[in-house]
Design an enzyme around this catalytic site. Structure first.
Site, PDB file in Angstrom:
ATOM      1  N   ASN A 108      23.421  45.420  30.247  1.00 19.83           N
ATOM      2  CA  ASN A 108      24.529  46.792  29.416  1.00 19.83           C
ATOM      3  C   ASN A 108      24.746  45.282  28.603  1.00 19.83           C
ATOM      4  OD1 ASN A 108      25.975  48.653  28.667  1.00 19.83           O
ATOM      5  ND2 ASN A 108      27.811  48.044  29.997  1.00 19.83           N
ATOM      6  N   HIS A 110      28.854  44.501  26.385  1.00 18.37           N
ATOM      7  CA  HIS A 110      30.352  44.815  26.455  1.00 18.37           C
ATOM      8  C   HIS A 110      30.605  44.018  24.733  1.00 18.37           C
ATOM      9  CE1 HIS A 110      33.760  45.876  27.334  1.00 18.37           C
ATOM     10  NE2 HIS A 110      34.314  44.677  27.379  1.00 18.37           N
ATOM     11  N   SER A 137      29.509  40.108  25.043  1.00 19.16           N
ATOM     12  CA  SER A 137      28.482  39.811  26.443  1.00 19.16           C
ATOM     13  C   SER A 137      27.339  40.647  26.567  1.00 19.16           C
ATOM     14  CB  SER A 137      28.681  39.895  27.292  1.00 19.16           C
ATOM     15  OG  SER A 137      30.266  39.404  27.405  1.00 19.16           O
ATOM     16  N   ASP A 146      32.182  46.962  34.198  1.00 21.14           N
ATOM     17  CA  ASP A 146      31.608  45.215  33.629  1.00 21.14           C
ATOM     18  C   ASP A 146      31.882  43.975  34.733  1.00 21.14           C
ATOM     19  OD1 ASP A 146      31.469  46.509  31.112  1.00 21.14           O
ATOM     20  OD2 ASP A 146      33.540  47.203  30.636  1.00 21.14           O
TER      21      ASP A 146
END
Length: 190
Positions: A108, A110, A137, A146
């Site tokens: 993912n 971020h 990130s 996260d």
């Protein structure tokens, strides 16, 4: 060369998806995007349709509860047999079925330097906190918000006159090549 299959999950305009599709055009690219799945009628689905890649919507509202949606999402992803699942602006937490099926193989992005400013408003939170440096990130997804292992980060300077939108655009410009680099690295390792 065998290109490893990647499924991309989106919720918005698909700018990270577009970067991945562009990278996948290169002859030496170790991955191919085999499907794009959204949780809503996202504008970014057009990138997939234009590229001739299967695009699907798995709406939360089409299921009796969150658990049923979590399973439907996991089933939709699994149907394409990906080696890697990329959350590219996917604005929902993924549930246990997807984590169990693809644990350690979900990444993912971020828009902040984690562990600072997790959650849905990383850019707004960084501005409100008055930091001079923020960034993006790429993480391995786990069951937290996260909290997964950080795979890569890049810094972005915060300007004195930054708005949330302006800063987010500069972060996206750094985030897209960073994501492509991480996906290339993970699929090269095979």
């Amino acid at each position: 060369m065998t290109r490893l299959p990647v499924v991309v999950l989106i919720s918005g305009t698909g700018s990270n998806l577009a970067a991945l599709l562009e990278a996948a055009r290169a002859e030496d690219c170790p991955f191919r995007v085999v499907a794009v799945i959204a949780d809503r009628d996202a504008a970014g689905l057009e990138h997939a349709r234009t590229a001739g890649i299967p695009a699907q919507i798995v709406r939360l509202g089409d299921h009796p509860d969150r658990a049923a949606w979590d399973q439907a999402l996991a089933d939709a992803v699994a149907a394409h047999g990906p080696d890697l699942v990329v959350l590219a602006g996917f604005m929902k937490l993924v549930g246990p079925p997807l984590l169990e099926a693809f644990g350690g193989r979900i990444v993912n992005t971020h828009p902040a330097l984690l562990p600072s400013f997790p959650g849905a408003h990383g850019v707004r939170d960084a501005l409100a906190h008055g930091v001079r440096i923020t960034g993006c990130s790429v993480i391995e997804v786990d069951a937290g918000v996260d909290t997964g292992r950080i795979l890569a980060q890049a810094a972005v300077e915060v300007h004195e006159d930054d708005t949330e939108a302006a800063l987010h655009e500069r972060i996206k410009a750094v985030e897209q090549p960073l994501l492509v680099d991480v996906v290339r690295r993970l699929t090269s390792a095979g």
